[in-house]
Design a protein around this motif. Structure first.
Motif, PDB file in Angstrom:
ATOM      1  N   ARG A  12      -2.921   9.395  -0.049  1.00 27.13           N
ATOM      2  CA  ARG A  12      -1.564   8.926  -0.341  1.00 27.13           C
ATOM      3  C   ARG A  12      -1.656   7.558  -0.989  1.00 27.13           C
ATOM      4  NH1 ARG A  12       3.092   6.779   2.989  1.00 27.13           N
ATOM      5  NH2 ARG A  12       1.493   6.209   4.505  1.00 27.13           N
ATOM      6  N   LEU A  13      -0.980   7.395  -2.138  1.00 32.87           N
ATOM      7  CA  LEU A  13      -1.085   6.186  -2.955  1.00 32.87           C
ATOM      8  C   LEU A  13       0.278   5.517  -3.055  1.00 32.87           C
ATOM      9  CD1 LEU A  13      -2.796   7.910  -6.046  1.00 32.87           C
ATOM     10  CD2 LEU A  13      -3.880   7.302  -3.880  1.00 32.87           C
ATOM     11  N   ASP A  14       0.253   4.176  -3.212  1.00 31.29           N
ATOM     12  CA  ASP A  14       1.499   3.437  -3.388  1.00 31.29           C
ATOM     13  C   ASP A  14       1.432   2.605  -4.666  1.00 31.29           C
ATOM     14  OD1 ASP A  14       3.875   2.138  -3.250  1.00 31.29           O
ATOM     15  OD2 ASP A  14       3.492   1.122  -1.351  1.00 31.29           O
ATOM     16  N   PRO A  15       1.970   3.109  -5.786  1.00 30.30           N
ATOM     17  CA  PRO A  15       1.951   2.333  -7.032  1.00 30.30           C
ATOM     18  C   PRO A  15       2.723   1.019  -6.935  1.00 30.30           C
ATOM     19  CG  PRO A  15       2.509   4.630  -7.450  1.00 30.30           C
ATOM     20  CD  PRO A  15       2.575   4.428  -5.965  1.00 30.30           C
ATOM     21  N   SER A  16       3.681   0.920  -6.018  1.00 31.92           N
ATOM     22  CA  SER A  16       4.503  -0.290  -5.935  1.00 31.92           C
ATOM     23  C   SER A  16       3.760  -1.458  -5.301  1.00 31.92           C
ATOM     24  CB  SER A  16       5.787  -0.012  -5.151  1.00 31.92           C
ATOM     25  OG  SER A  16       5.510   0.160  -3.768  1.00 31.92           O
ATOM     26  N   HIS A  17       2.617  -1.201  -4.670  1.00 30.95           N
ATOM     27  CA  HIS A  17       1.860  -2.263  -4.002  1.00 30.95           C
ATOM     28  C   HIS A  17       0.381  -2.076  -4.279  1.00 30.95           C
ATOM     29  CE1 HIS A  17       0.783  -4.589  -0.069  1.00 30.95           C
ATOM     30  NE2 HIS A  17       0.809  -5.388  -1.124  1.00 30.95           N
ATOM     31  N   ILE A  21      -4.625   2.955  -1.948  1.00 31.06           N
ATOM     32  CA  ILE A  21      -4.780   4.227  -1.255  1.00 31.06           C
ATOM     33  C   ILE A  21      -4.524   3.951   0.221  1.00 31.06           C
ATOM     34  CG2 ILE A  21      -6.328   6.144  -0.739  1.00 31.06           C
ATOM     35  CD1 ILE A  21      -7.868   5.319  -3.329  1.00 31.06           C
ATOM     36  N   LEU A  22      -3.378   4.376   0.706  1.00 25.77           N
ATOM     37  CA  LEU A  22      -2.997   4.072   2.089  1.00 25.77           C
ATOM     38  C   LEU A  22      -3.625   5.039   3.082  1.00 25.77           C
ATOM     39  CD1 LEU A  22       0.770   3.124   1.877  1.00 25.77           C
ATOM     40  CD2 LEU A  22      -1.108   1.677   2.655  1.00 25.77           C
TER      41      LEU A  22
END
Length: 305
Positions: A12-17, A21-22
């Motif tokens: 699961r990835l967060d482009p906003s931060h 890769i969380l």
């Protein structure tokens, strides 16, 4: 949030931060292999941050640390934040598919493109830096491993590079003449410690480097369950490794509660920042239009105990 997956891997990835890769889940065992901090994280902040602000928003996981790594510093009048702005800035999403995502970040004269792909039994991360103007950089893969690997004891396997403890204030910037070879580590007080097995019951904090690796590879294995992860990378691009092993010792935002093992392939063998790397001739220097690239893979596995 973005999700990429294969038959064995879910990330699961967060482009906003930071495009971080969380989650990295081994679907064969259901185990989440990345770490979480022992505090409720503040809202993400963009920009070149100090260490306290960066840490307050830290959520664990795996960050692309660039164009700085380690201490906040000034290079030719330009401030570079702790662990580099790319690690906490928003990234643009270029492309997504069920098994892959491509992201891009621009700043400090660089354009950085990162493609994360779940392919069968591994996660592959390819990063490319292109200089828009002449620009120096350091780079580090900040992979934080969590309790599914650490509890009750973790075993680390590495190539026999020169290993030595680091001070976040004083380095050293290169291996001391009497640096040990892994799994022995030369400590700052001149002594040595054997560190390939670490029980979670023992309070400790160690930051050390393994310099000039003969090959890019590291394994962390849970000594009870046999759950493991293997990282592989091109040691020509990332020839050094930082390891931070923290077990309920460091105060401040870490609250003497943190239990984490960070395994961090890097372009430099210290955490003193880009300015020091430039001064020591250790930074990657790109002219306008030039590229620098690296690839790292993460493969979960199980072994009989």
């Amino acid at each position: 949030m973005l999700v990429v997956r294969s038959s064995r891997i879910l990330a699961r990835l967060d482009p906003s931060h930071g495009g971080e890769i969380l989650d990295l889940v081994d679907l064969a065992t259901g185990r989440q292999l990345l770490a979480r901090p022992p505090f409720a994280s503040s809202a993400p902040q963009a920009g070149d941050l100090d260490e306290e602000t960066w840490t307050a928003s830290y959520r664990g996981g795996w960050q692309c640390v660039t164009p700085n790594a380690g201490n906040r510093c000034d290079v030719d009048g330009e401030v570079h934040g702790f662990h580099g702005r790319a690690s906490n800035d928003p990234w643009s999403v270029l492309d997504t598919e069920p098994s892959s995502a491509s992201l891009r970040w621009s700043g400090h004269g660089l354009e950085v493109t990162r493609t994360i792909t779940a392919a069968r039994d591994k996660l592959s991360v390819h990063t490319s830096w292109q200089a828009m103007n002449d620009a120096p950089l350091v780079a580090l893969e900040h992979v934080a491993l969590g309790l599914e690997l650490l509890d009750p004891e973790v075993r680390i396997r590495l190539p026999a590079g020169r290993a030595y403890e680091l001070s976040e204030r004083d380095g050293p910037t290169r291996p001391p003449d009497d640096a040990r070879f892994w799994p022995d580590v030369r400590l700052l007080d001149g002594g040595s410690e054997r560190v390939e097995r670490w029980p979670l019951s023992e309070r400790r904090s160690r930051l050390f480097a393994i310099a000039d690796l003969p090959e890019g590879g590291a394994e962390a294995v849970n000594c009870r369950t046999g759950q493991g992860i293997r990282l592989e990378w091109d040691a020509r691009a990332l020839p050094h490794l930082w390891i931070w092993h923290e077990v309920r010792t460091t105060g401040g935002p870490w609250r003497e509660l943190t239990e984490v093992l960070c395994v961090e392939p890097a372009t430099v063998p210290h955490s003193l920042g880009l300015a020091k790397a430039v001064g020591e001739g250790q930074a990657v220097r790109l002219r306008a239009g030039e590229r620098f690239e690296s690839t790292i893979t993460a493969r979960p596995f199980e072994e009989h105990q």
